[in-house]
Design an enzyme around this catalytic site. Structure first.
Site, PDB file in Angstrom:
ATOM      1  N   ARG A  11      -4.172 -85.363  -4.285  1.00  0.00           N
ATOM      2  CA  ARG A  11      -2.996 -85.457  -3.419  1.00  0.00           C
ATOM      3  C   ARG A  11      -2.281 -84.110  -3.244  1.00  0.00           C
ATOM      4  O   ARG A  11      -1.322 -84.001  -2.491  1.00  0.00           O
ATOM      5  CB  ARG A  11      -1.992 -86.469  -3.982  1.00  0.00           C
ATOM      6  N   HIS A  71     -19.315 -73.479  29.902  1.00  0.00           N
ATOM      7  CA  HIS A  71     -18.086 -73.265  30.697  1.00  0.00           C
ATOM      8  C   HIS A  71     -17.104 -72.359  29.969  1.00  0.00           C
ATOM      9  O   HIS A  71     -15.898 -72.487  30.129  1.00  0.00           O
ATOM     10  CB  HIS A  71     -17.450 -74.609  31.056  1.00  0.00           C
ATOM     11  N   GLU A  73     -13.679 -77.461   6.749  1.00  0.00           N
ATOM     12  CA  GLU A  73     -12.699 -77.750   5.700  1.00  0.00           C
ATOM     13  C   GLU A  73     -13.198 -77.441   4.302  1.00  0.00           C
ATOM     14  O   GLU A  73     -12.390 -77.112   3.436  1.00  0.00           O
ATOM     15  CB  GLU A  73     -12.141 -79.172   5.806  1.00  0.00           C
ATOM     16  N   LYS A  78     -15.943 -81.149   8.986  1.00  0.00           N
ATOM     17  CA  LYS A  78     -16.393 -81.168   7.586  1.00  0.00           C
ATOM     18  C   LYS A  78     -16.796 -79.781   7.142  1.00  0.00           C
ATOM     19  O   LYS A  78     -16.451 -79.340   6.058  1.00  0.00           O
ATOM     20  CB  LYS A  78     -17.571 -82.145   7.471  1.00  0.00           C
ATOM     21  N   GLU A  91     -16.948 -84.347  14.119  1.00  0.00           N
ATOM     22  CA  GLU A  91     -16.795 -84.662  12.701  1.00  0.00           C
ATOM     23  C   GLU A  91     -17.566 -83.643  11.840  1.00  0.00           C
ATOM     24  O   GLU A  91     -17.072 -83.182  10.808  1.00  0.00           O
ATOM     25  CB  GLU A  91     -17.273 -86.102  12.438  1.00  0.00           C
TER      26      GLU A  91
END
Ligand code: F6R
Length: 600
Positions: free
Chosen positions: A27, A500, A484, A481, A477
């Site tokens: 956390r 583009h 990070e 991953k 995704e």
């Protein structure tokens, strides 16, 4: 973010706090601290510092008898991660010690109004709370001072407070940030997450918002009382602890992330056993009826869960024929789109069920009285409790900060719901999910091979993932991953969009990873691969057998095209894992991140 733990009981409190903080480190891990009562000398001791819980464990002395303690692991919001800003914090007289998870939005106004004479020793909003309680102690007893303070706070908090005048009590309060009370005849543990209660509680109670608890020892009995903000006693409904220690260990793997990647075939099988009975959906009817009534679905999520939402949109539109939109939670909260549908349904997808950006949206949606459903891995979470209905993902505790198996769980559940809503079933979902789990096993068994590709080819400071259709969502995704946990700058692109503008970044040796699972657009993606190859890119192709070419580096067993995101994502998770391993990164706890993003 931040994790807090408190303990009052027969056992050594510091041991329980330190092992609890280790489990809550996901956390936030900028700094940590502990405050406990040394019974041998009837004194209070504080240890705190920047850095990890391991430092708190190894470099301080815990030889004293102690049965009362609170602890904290921090993800910095107010103030840098340093010793001064580490929790616990204290009131000016040092009578009160506090740990806090959350953000107090009006701390400056409160300081100006009540505490202008005080010189604070940290930059945190937490010091304001504890000094405010002390300020009211001039006129009020301790419990009333705390409640009076709580009534003034705006923002989010989970708090544990020790009053040094009474070493047989811990005070606790909660609003928006999670806080659980774990009960055992030999003591009471309080924590931000059920994981820190394992082994120390037979039952637990997730505190409700705006409630206040007094945990106390009366002779040999440990008791707790819950009150609302005005002091009315509440009778909580207890839940049984059903997590065991094995579920939160590494089970022999070097990292939680690798363990969680390897668990994904079992996650798919477990979800099938929970929610699919042959071809019949077992998601409760009262939940499915919310979807059946909807004329438009709005998915709200963040990060990896939002990527699952993109796949969900594809499923709802292509399998169930319900128009669906996906929103970034932090944008939706303050820039709501025009909601033109007659019967909208809001679906919140969240691994943790605590993400503050989603909670802000849920509050606003509920004010407008629209129906809401949360899909989450944590059944006791705020988003699960506050939405009209919730669906549990059943992926098991996900401990690595980077989400893997929860994503696979979310997409599997979205597939099951979409299938259930389909006017006619386009294929046998049960059979295709079983095949998928086998194909997942096969690539996981070959993971060392991916490790070798990575060390040869992913040596650049940036990387691009390209793909079309469902593969594009997997690219988003995959790139998240990779960045990070390896800190390689990675971007996911719709393969046709690269030319583009972004193709200007392709130079000699730039890694480009192409994902191909969709037959219809294989030819187009191959053309885009040739475009980057001719500009010097180092290309890795990951494809399903049916659409593969012999030169492709990773060829996966065929699965139904619709379920391909669930398979294609696995080699990309392994690429992220091995790149980070190669670069010696802190894989399970990457820098600046926290698992549960409880601040907006
Ligand atoms: C990435 C990751 C994050 C989360 C995001 C939302 O690996 O884990 O992007 O997906 O912070 O969190 P939840 O799903 O808990 O709402």
């Amino acid at each position: 973010m931040c994790g807090i733990v408190g303990y009052l009981g027969d056992h050594k409190a510091s041991d329980i706090i330190l092992s609890g903080l280790e489990k809550l480190e996901y956390r936030g891990y900028d700094s940590c601290g502990i405050f406990f009562h040394d019974l041998d000398h009837d004194q209070y001791i504080t240890y705190k510092d920047k850095g990890r819980v391991k430092h708190l464990m190894d470099d301080f002395d815990y030889q004293f008898t102690n049965h009362l303690a609170i602890g904290h692991t921090r993800w910095a919001t107010h103030g840098r991660p340093n010793l001064e800003n580490s929790h616990p914090h204290f009131s000016l007289s040092k009578r009160l010690g506090i740990v806090h998870n959350g953000v107090i939005e009006n701390y400056q106004e409160l300081t100006a109004k009540y505490l202008s004479d005080i010189t604070f020793s940290s930059e945190t909003d937490t010091e304001v709370i504890v000094n405010l309680i002390e300020y009211f102690l001039d006129e009020l007893p301790i419990e009333e001072s705390i409640r009076k303070t709580l009534s003034l706070l705006e923002g989010s908090y989970a708090l544990l407070i020790i009053d040094t005048h009474d070493p047989s009590i811990i005070y606790a309060a909660k609003s928006k940030s999670p806080l659980l009370i774990g009960l055992h005849p030999e003591g009471i543990t309080l924590a931000s997450d059920v994981m820190a209660l394992i082994g120390h509680a037979t039952h637990y109670y997730p505190m409700e918002d705006k409630t206040f608890a007094v945990v106390s020892q009366n002779n040999d009995v440990y008791e707790y009382q819950i009150y609302d903000i005005i002091g009315t006693k509440l009778s909580p409904e207890l839940l049984e602890m059903d997590l065991v220690l094995d579920e939160i260990g590494k089970a022999g793997y070097s990292h939680y992330m690798l363990k969680e990647i390897c668990e994904q075939p079992s996650v798919v099988r477990k979800i099938m056993s929970k929610y699919l009975d042959s071809e019949t959906c077992r998601i409760p009817e009262d939940v499915i009826s919310f979807f059946m009534d909807a004329t438009r679905i709005y998915i709200i999520a963040a990060g990896t869960s939002m990527h699952a939402g993109f796949v969900g949109k594809y499923y709802f539109e292509h399998i169930s024929h319900i128009p669906t939109e996906v929103f970034i939670a932090s944008e939706f909260a303050y820039n709501q789109p025009l909601i033109s549908s007659e019967r909208p349904l809001f679906v919140f997808i969240s691994q943790s069920g605590e993400t503050a950006d989603l909670r802000a949206c849920l509050t606003k949606i509920k004010e407008r009285k629209f129906p809401t459903i949360t899909i989450t891995n944590v059944a006791t979470s705020t988003l699960a409790r506050e939405a009209d209905r919730f669906i549990e993902i059943h992926a098991g505790p996900e401990i690595a900060v980077a989400s893997t198996k929860a994503y696979v769980g979310q997409v599997t559940i979205l597939a099951i719901i979409a299938y259930q809503l389909a006017p006619h079933k386009p294929f046998s979902l049960a059979r295709e999910l079983s095949r998928l789990a086998v194909a997942m096993d096969a690539i996981i068994d070959k993971r060392d091979y991916i490790g070798r590709i990575v060390s040869d080819k992913l040596t650049h400071r940036n990387c691009f993932y390209i793909g079309r259709g469902l593969d594009y969502f997997t690219c988003l995704e995959a790139a998240l991953k990779l960045k990070e946990i390896s800190y390689i700058q990675a971007e996911g692109f719709a393969a046709g969009e690269l030319k583009h503008g972004t193709i200007a970044l392709i130079e000699e040796g730039t890694p480009v990873i192409a994902l191909i699972s969709q037959k219809r657009i294989n030819h187009n993606t191959r053309a885009n691969i040739r475009e980057v190859l001719s500009r010097g890119a180092e290309v890795i192709v990951i494809s399903l057998t049916d659409v593969s070419e012999s030169a492709d580096q990773v060829i996966l067993m065929d699965v139904h095209e619709m379920l391909s995101p669930l398979l294609m994502v696995i080699p990309t998770q392994l690429i992220a894992f091995y790149s980070a391993l190669h670069l010696n990164r802190d894989i399970d706890k990457p820098r600046n991140l926290a698992k549960s993003v409880t601040v907006e």
